[in-house]
Scaffold this motif. Sequence first.
Motif, PDB file in Angstrom:
ATOM      1  N   ASP A   1       0.810  -1.221   0.000  1.00  0.00           N
ATOM      2  CA  ASP A   1       0.000   0.000   0.000  1.00  0.00           C
ATOM      3  C   ASP A   1       0.840   1.267   0.000  1.00  0.00           C
ATOM      4  OD1 ASP A   1       1.012  -0.067   2.558  1.00  0.00           O
ATOM      5  OD2 ASP A   1      -0.937  -0.007   3.578  1.00  0.00           O
ATOM      6  N   GLY A   2       2.161   1.120  -0.040  1.00  0.00           N
ATOM      7  CA  GLY A   2       3.042   2.266  -0.174  1.00  0.00           C
ATOM      8  C   GLY A   2       3.217   3.112   1.064  1.00  0.00           C
ATOM      9  N   ASP A   3       2.942   2.526   2.248  1.00  0.00           N
ATOM     10  CA  ASP A   3       3.103   3.325   3.476  1.00  0.00           C
ATOM     11  C   ASP A   3       4.475   3.171   4.107  1.00  0.00           C
ATOM     12  OD1 ASP A   3       3.014   0.786   4.552  1.00  0.00           O
ATOM     13  OD2 ASP A   3       1.391   1.208   5.971  1.00  0.00           O
ATOM     14  N   GLY A   4       5.362   2.390   3.446  1.00  0.00           N
ATOM     15  CA  GLY A   4       6.716   2.220   3.963  1.00  0.00           C
ATOM     16  C   GLY A   4       6.872   1.097   4.966  1.00  0.00           C
ATOM     17  N   TRP A   5       5.819   0.288   5.157  1.00  0.00           N
ATOM     18  CA  TRP A   5       5.881  -0.820   6.105  1.00  0.00           C
ATOM     19  C   TRP A   5       5.332  -2.098   5.478  1.00  0.00           C
ATOM     20  CZ3 TRP A   5       8.173  -0.549  10.858  1.00  0.00           C
ATOM     21  CH2 TRP A   5       8.491   0.728  11.335  1.00  0.00           C
ATOM     22  N   GLY A   6       5.935  -3.200   5.845  1.00  0.00           N
ATOM     23  CA  GLY A   6       5.429  -4.513   5.479  1.00  0.00           C
ATOM     24  C   GLY A   6       4.700  -5.090   6.676  1.00  0.00           C
ATOM     25  N   ASP A   7       3.384  -4.998   6.659  1.00  0.00           N
ATOM     26  CA  ASP A   7       2.547  -5.401   7.792  1.00  0.00           C
ATOM     27  C   ASP A   7       1.868  -6.720   7.459  1.00  0.00           C
ATOM     28  OD1 ASP A   7       0.647  -5.734   9.783  1.00  0.00           O
ATOM     29  OD2 ASP A   7       0.066  -3.621   9.839  1.00  0.00           O
ATOM     30  N   ILE A   8       2.141  -7.735   8.233  1.00  0.00           N
ATOM     31  CA  ILE A   8       1.635  -9.072   7.962  1.00  0.00           C
ATOM     32  C   ILE A   8       0.111  -9.132   7.977  1.00  0.00           C
ATOM     33  CG2 ILE A   8       1.565  -9.979  10.332  1.00  0.00           C
ATOM     34  CD1 ILE A   8       3.033 -12.490   9.249  1.00  0.00           C
ATOM     35  N   TYR A   9      -0.538  -8.190   8.681  1.00  0.00           N
ATOM     36  CA  TYR A   9      -1.999  -8.171   8.779  1.00  0.00           C
ATOM     37  C   TYR A   9      -2.645  -7.287   7.706  1.00  0.00           C
ATOM     38  CZ  TYR A   9      -0.962 -10.101  13.395  1.00  0.00           C
ATOM     39  OH  TYR A   9      -0.486 -10.887  14.428  1.00  0.00           O
ATOM     40  N   ASN A  10      -1.851  -6.519   6.995  1.00  0.00           N
ATOM     41  CA  ASN A  10      -2.376  -5.622   5.971  1.00  0.00           C
ATOM     42  C   ASN A  10      -2.632  -6.424   4.689  1.00  0.00           C
ATOM     43  OD1 ASN A  10      -2.040  -3.863   3.513  1.00  0.00           O
ATOM     44  ND2 ASN A  10      -2.057  -2.281   5.092  1.00  0.00           N
ATOM     45  N   PRO A  11      -3.868  -6.434   4.170  1.00  0.00           N
ATOM     46  CA  PRO A  11      -4.163  -7.249   2.984  1.00  0.00           C
ATOM     47  C   PRO A  11      -3.266  -6.938   1.790  1.00  0.00           C
ATOM     48  CG  PRO A  11      -6.193  -6.489   3.996  1.00  0.00           C
ATOM     49  CD  PRO A  11      -5.070  -5.772   4.699  1.00  0.00           C
ATOM     50  N   ALA A  12      -3.025  -5.657   1.510  1.00  0.00           N
ATOM     51  CA  ALA A  12      -2.187  -5.304   0.366  1.00  0.00           C
ATOM     52  C   ALA A  12      -0.769  -5.837   0.544  1.00  0.00           C
ATOM     53  CB  ALA A  12      -2.169  -3.793   0.175  1.00  0.00           C
ATOM     54  N   ASP A  13      -0.215  -5.663   1.720  1.00  0.00           N
ATOM     55  CA  ASP A  13       1.146  -6.144   1.991  1.00  0.00           C
ATOM     56  C   ASP A  13       1.215  -7.665   1.913  1.00  0.00           C
ATOM     57  OD1 ASP A  13       1.560  -3.474   2.455  1.00  0.00           O
ATOM     58  OD2 ASP A  13       1.891  -3.670   4.618  1.00  0.00           O
ATOM     59  N   ALA A  14       0.239  -8.327   2.545  1.00  0.00           N
ATOM     60  CA  ALA A  14       0.250  -9.790   2.612  1.00  0.00           C
ATOM     61  C   ALA A  14       0.037 -10.427   1.244  1.00  0.00           C
ATOM     62  CB  ALA A  14      -0.817 -10.270   3.587  1.00  0.00           C
ATOM     63  N   ILE A  15      -0.865  -9.864   0.443  1.00  0.00           N
ATOM     64  CA  ILE A  15      -1.130 -10.433  -0.884  1.00  0.00           C
ATOM     65  C   ILE A  15       0.065 -10.241  -1.802  1.00  0.00           C
ATOM     66  CG2 ILE A  15      -2.566 -10.172  -2.942  1.00  0.00           C
ATOM     67  CD1 ILE A  15      -4.917  -9.582  -1.013  1.00  0.00           C
ATOM     68  N   LEU A  16       0.720  -9.073  -1.725  1.00  0.00           N
ATOM     69  CA  LEU A  16       1.941  -8.866  -2.507  1.00  0.00           C
ATOM     70  C   LEU A  16       3.017  -9.847  -2.064  1.00  0.00           C
ATOM     71  CD1 LEU A  16       3.748  -7.419  -4.497  1.00  0.00           C
ATOM     72  CD2 LEU A  16       4.123  -5.620  -2.796  1.00  0.00           C
TER      73      LEU A  16
END
Length: 363
Positions: free
Chosen positions: A143-158
Motif C-alpha cells: 500500500d506504499g506506506d513504507g511498512w510490510g505489515d503481515i496483517y495488511n491485505p495489500a502487503d500480505a497479498i503482494l
Amino acid sequence: MNLSPRTKIVGAIGLAGLVLVALIMSPMLMTSFPSFISGGGLPDCEEVTQEDEAASDGATSDIPPDYLALYQKFGKKIGVQWTILAAVGKRETDHGRSTLPGVQSGTNYAGAAGPMQFLVSTWGGAKRIKIPSKFNGYASDGDGDGWGDIYNPADAILGAARMLKRNGAPENVRRSLFVYNRAWWYVDQVEEIARKYAKDGTVKVPPQADSACDEPLVEAAPNDVVARILAYALDQRGKPYLWGGTGPDAFDCSGIIYMAYRSVGLTIPRTTFGQWPFGVKVPDGEEQPGDLVFFNAGPGTRPDSPGHVGMVVSKGKMIEARCRLCGPIKVTSYRGRDAIVGFTRPLQNADVVDQLKKLDSAL
C-alpha cells in the motif's frame, strides 16, 4: 535483392568465418558439420501472449471487491495467476473474513498470521517491518506506506505473490503451492478453488511451461549443435538459481550457458563479464537460437560491462537463471525488459570455430 544461399552464409559469418564456410561447402563435410550460420523456421509456441484471466460470477460474488482488486493487481505485477493467489487467500482465511486466531491479530497454533497466513519467520522475523530494510523474508509494502505489515491485505497479498513466484509460479503452480503449504491435498484444494474463480474454469499457464513447446524449439534450431545446446538448457528448467552455480542441481545466469555449450564439447568463458566480449556482436532483430542476450543488471555492472545474460531460444524468448528470489530457471521474454545491452553469437568466435573443426575432424 535476392541473394544466393552461399552469399547469405558469407554475409552472416563475416571475414572471421570464411575458412569455416569453405569447410561447410565441402561435400564431404555437409552431412557431419553443421552450418550454424543458416537460419531456420521458429515456432510460434513461445510467442503467445497471456491475456488477463477474467473473473467468474462466482469469484465476483465470493471475493470482497478490495481483495479481488489486490489479487488481480499483484498477480499481474509479479507475474502469477491471480486466480491461484485468490484461491490461497480463500483457503487460508476466507479473504480475511475468518475470525480464527492469527487472522486479525496474534498467530494461530502453527505461528502463522494475517490474511495470507505467513509464518512470522517467513515474513521476515517480525510482524511489521520497515521497507526498505535488510531482512530475509517476503515482507512487502503493497500500500506504499513504507511498512510490510503481515496483517495488511495489500502487503500480505503482494508477499504471497512474491513467494509463489519464487517457488515456481506461473509455470509450475503445483510446486509453488506445495512450498506454500506442504500438503498435496492443500494443493488440490487451492487449484479447485482457482478453477472456480476463472471464468473459463481453467488455470492458465504460460506456453513456455508446456513441454510440448520444447520439441519445436529444438527442432527449429538452425543446426544440430544449437539444437543440443538448447536441449541441455531447457532440461534445467525448474532448477533453482545459485550464484556461481554450474549444476547439476543449480545454476547462475552464466553458469547454465557455460554448461550448455560444454555439453556439446565447446568451451566459452564461465562468467557474464567474460561471455560479453567473447561472442561476435549480433544486431538487434537478427539474433537466433543459441545466441546470448545481455543486460546491464546486477552488482558492479555498467552499460559496457553487463552483469546478466540469457540464452535466446526463439525470437523474443530466452532461458535464464535470473536471481535467487526470481523463481526457478525458466523461459521468459526479453522483449520489453529494461537495460538490454545487446546480443552476441559465441559460435562465431574464432576459438569456437576452431573447436568445432576439431570436433568434426574427430568424428
